[in-house]
Design an enzyme around this catalytic site. Structure first.
Site, PDB file in Angstrom:
ATOM      1  N   CYS A 382       0.831  -1.203   0.000  1.00 55.33           N
ATOM      2  CA  CYS A 382       0.000   0.000   0.000  1.00 55.33           C
ATOM      3  C   CYS A 382       0.871   1.260   0.000  1.00 55.33           C
ATOM      4  O   CYS A 382       1.453   1.571  -1.019  1.00 55.33           O
ATOM      5  CB  CYS A 382      -0.997  -0.048   1.150  1.00 55.33           C
ATOM      6  SG  CYS A 382      -2.493   0.867   0.773  1.00 55.33           S
ATOM      7  N   HIS A 508      -3.668  -5.196   0.410  1.00 61.74           N
ATOM      8  CA  HIS A 508      -3.069  -5.738   1.645  1.00 61.74           C
ATOM      9  C   HIS A 508      -3.131  -7.263   1.648  1.00 61.74           C
ATOM     10  O   HIS A 508      -4.081  -7.852   2.185  1.00 61.74           O
ATOM     11  CB  HIS A 508      -3.834  -5.208   2.868  1.00 61.74           C
ATOM     12  CG  HIS A 508      -3.647  -3.743   3.088  1.00 61.74           C
ATOM     13  ND1 HIS A 508      -2.706  -3.235   3.951  1.00 61.74           N
ATOM     14  CD2 HIS A 508      -4.272  -2.678   2.543  1.00 61.74           C
ATOM     15  CE1 HIS A 508      -2.758  -1.921   3.933  1.00 61.74           C
ATOM     16  NE2 HIS A 508      -3.712  -1.553   3.092  1.00 61.74           N
ATOM     17  N   GLU A 510      -1.597  -9.260   3.417  1.00 65.55           N
ATOM     18  CA  GLU A 510      -1.478  -9.804   4.786  1.00 65.55           C
ATOM     19  C   GLU A 510      -2.850 -10.115   5.390  1.00 65.55           C
ATOM     20  O   GLU A 510      -2.952 -10.912   6.323  1.00 65.55           O
ATOM     21  CB  GLU A 510      -0.691  -8.834   5.679  1.00 65.55           C
ATOM     22  CG  GLU A 510      -1.397  -7.546   6.105  1.00 65.55           C
ATOM     23  CD  GLU A 510      -1.303  -6.403   5.086  1.00 65.55           C
ATOM     24  OE1 GLU A 510      -1.054  -6.690   3.892  1.00 65.55           O
ATOM     25  OE2 GLU A 510      -1.512  -5.241   5.477  1.00 65.55           O
TER      26      GLU A 510
END
Ligand code: GLN
Length: 549
Positions: A382, A508, A510
């Protein structure tokens, strides 16, 4: 009909209610039941989206674009299933709903009160996911600690449900602390007794006590707690400190927490839990074959929880690669042209973290430059991807004034620009580009190798984007857009094919990494770091040999 398990906490905060709830859910899931977990938070914010990470840790984003508590991340990582907006409710959201109804005239002239109107709305939310018929069991974690003024309406709602629902459809687990006093060489049960007493005074009686402890409880302590707290001895569960959160489901299995719940809820159809995959993962995690060191460049590094999902993704990816991932936090504010080599030289890979605002930006750009020029594996997420774009614009394309309009609205070269649909938005809460969006990766790119497919979907949380006016210039000079949103044309992935591993993503990854399916980007990044480490050690060994000859 769904059954409901409520998890409350006593004595102190940070005992790990989320991990206990997720571990229990994992065990019940492994026994063949469908389970979901929700979190009720007693603060007034509508969601944690407007909270500074220093206040509340990471803001976790779900598929459907809800900005939620980081515990939902644990639920997804453990269960390998998605949560949604409905899985996180705050006091603010409860009040907002009730006040909107009042303005609408729905209460027909009645005085609107905490009991029954607020508690009714809380109960409605508590039962909601169970009504979808998707789940056998809904576990609800009540945020905060019993005794807090702000969690009282939630506890009152639990009390009412304990009376209203049949006995085999509701149960309460209370998590407490049994401290060990080193000087006295003794475990102390008094805080637990007080905490259960306080909970009982509100009319809620716990069915199970999960006791966090540094030392084994032993039968005597369990018996004492059972006697004073009015629960069965088998319902006093020892929750020893574990070396990793991923061990907790196995500890809870040993303590039979799942069996006690099944018994209380009179569930008779279940199988022996198959946790083989989990155990293999845990084994790899605990016994790595080598180590890599990753620099996490961010500005919230003092607080572990600010980058929770990233750190957990490293753990998943490390286990997949059978390496221990040591994360070195590097504060971006303190990186300069002069000290960058000294600070980053010993690392095997660099992750530039997400973030907002101007602070620490220069350090991030310097770090990206270092990774780009030295061939160190680089992964930008990001804001980290945006910094890679700015660095490339300034130092390769020669656009020395290039910036993001987030930090410099009047920049000469806005290579990162606010998204068109964001420009008219004035309100801050819940208005970013949020949740899952599709992305198409370019055949033959690094991203394509990593994902092994063209169509992917990842979660977002941002207002700014790559400015497509500059795309040709970037591509002609070696930075490629290798992932694009098929509907809007927004650039989601950038790469430098000349570099051993240089990738930045606007989304993202993650947020979708779980024990059972680790995020592919993290797995490949760690593999690249491992390779970098091996190459470097060979070079160092070679230099040493040469100097000895
Ligand atoms: N501040 C940047 C944006 O809003 C990046 C956000 C992030 O890193 N999550 O686009």
């Amino acid at each position: 009909m769904a059954k409901y398990i409520f998890v409350t906490g006593g004595v102190t905060s940070s005992l790990g209610k989320g991990i206990i709830a997720a571990s229990l859910a994992k065990l019940l899931q492994a026994r063949g039941l469908t389970v979901t977990i929700q979190k009720l938070d007693p603060y007034i914010n509508i969601d944690p989206g407007t909270l500074n990470p220093y206040e509340h840790g990471e803001c976790y984003v779900t598929e459907d674009g809800a900005e939620t508590d980081l515990d939902l991340g644990h639920y997804e990582r453990f269960l390998n299933t998605y949560t949604s907006q409905a899985n996180n409710v705050t006091t603010g959201r409860i009040y907002q709903t009730v006040i909107n109804k009042e303005r609408n005239g729905d209460f027909l002239g009645k005085t609107v009160q905490v009991v029954p109107h607020i508690t009714d709305e809380i109960k409605r939310r508590m039962l909601l996911l169970g009504k979808t018929k998707e789940f056998d069991i809904v576990i609800t974690e009540i945020g905060g600690t019993v005794g807090d003024i702000e969690s009282l309406p939630f506890i009152e709602a639990v009390r009412q449900l304990q009376w209203e629902l049949p006995e085999d459809r509701v149960m309460v687990i209370h998590l407490t602390l049994v401290p060990y006093l080193k000087a006295a060489k003794e475990l102390k049960t008094k805080p637990t007794q007080h905490s259960v007493k306080m909970l009982s005074e509100t009319g809620v009686h716990p069915d199970v006590l999960v006791c966090r402890t540094e030392e084994p409880l032993g039968n005597d302590i369990k018996r004492k707690i059972a006697l004073f707290c009015n629960v069965k001895q088998e319902a006093v569960i020892e929750a020893m400190d574990a070396s990793t959160i991923y061990e907790v489901p196995l500890l809870m299995l040993r303590e039979k927490l799942d069996i006690i719940c099944l018994k209380k809820l009179k569930i008779t159809e279940y199988k022996e839990p198959n946790l083989d995959k989990w155990k293999v993962y845990l084994d790899k995690l605990k016994y790595p074959k080598s180590k890599v060191t990753i620099g996490l460049i961010g500005k919230y590094i003092e607080l572990q929880d600010a980058y929770k999902s990233i750190l957990e993704s490293f753990i998943h990816a490390g286990a997949m690669n059978e390496v221990k991932v040591e994360v070195v936090n590097v504060h971006s504010e303190f990186i300069t042209e002069h000290n960058v080599a000294e600070k980053l030289d010993n690392l095997d890979g660099l992750l530039v973290a997400p973030g907002f605002g101007t602070r620490g930006i220069d350090g991030k750009i310097i770090a990206v430059k270092y990774a780009r020029e030295t061939g160190m594996p680089f992964f930008g997420i990001c804001l980290g991807m945006q910094m890679a774009v700015i660095e490339f614009a300034r130092n390769v394309l020669g656009l020395t004034g290039a910036h993001s309009t987030e930090m410099e609205p009047t920049t000469s070269d806005p290579v990162i620009n606010m998204m068109e649909e964001q420009k008219k938005i004035k309100m801050m809460g819940g208005t970013m580009r949020l949740g899952a969006y599709p992305c198409q990766v370019v055949k033959g790119s690094l991203a394509h190798t990593i994902y092994g497919k063209i169509d992917i979907s990842e979660r977002h949380r941002h207002r700014y984007e790559f400015n497509n006016d500059y795309l040709e210039q970037f591509e002609a000079n070696g930075m490629k857009a290798t992932g694009v949103n098929p509907d809007s044309g927004l650039v989601e992935i950038i790469e430098i094919p000349e570099h051993p591993f240089f990738i930045g993503v606007q989304y993202h990854p993650e947020l979708k990494s779980t024990v059972e399916s680790p995020a592919p980007l993290f797995v490949s990044f760690i593999a690249a770091a491992k390779e970098h480490n091996e190459k470097n050690s060979n070079v160092k060994a070679g230099t040493l040999r040469d100097s000895l000859i």
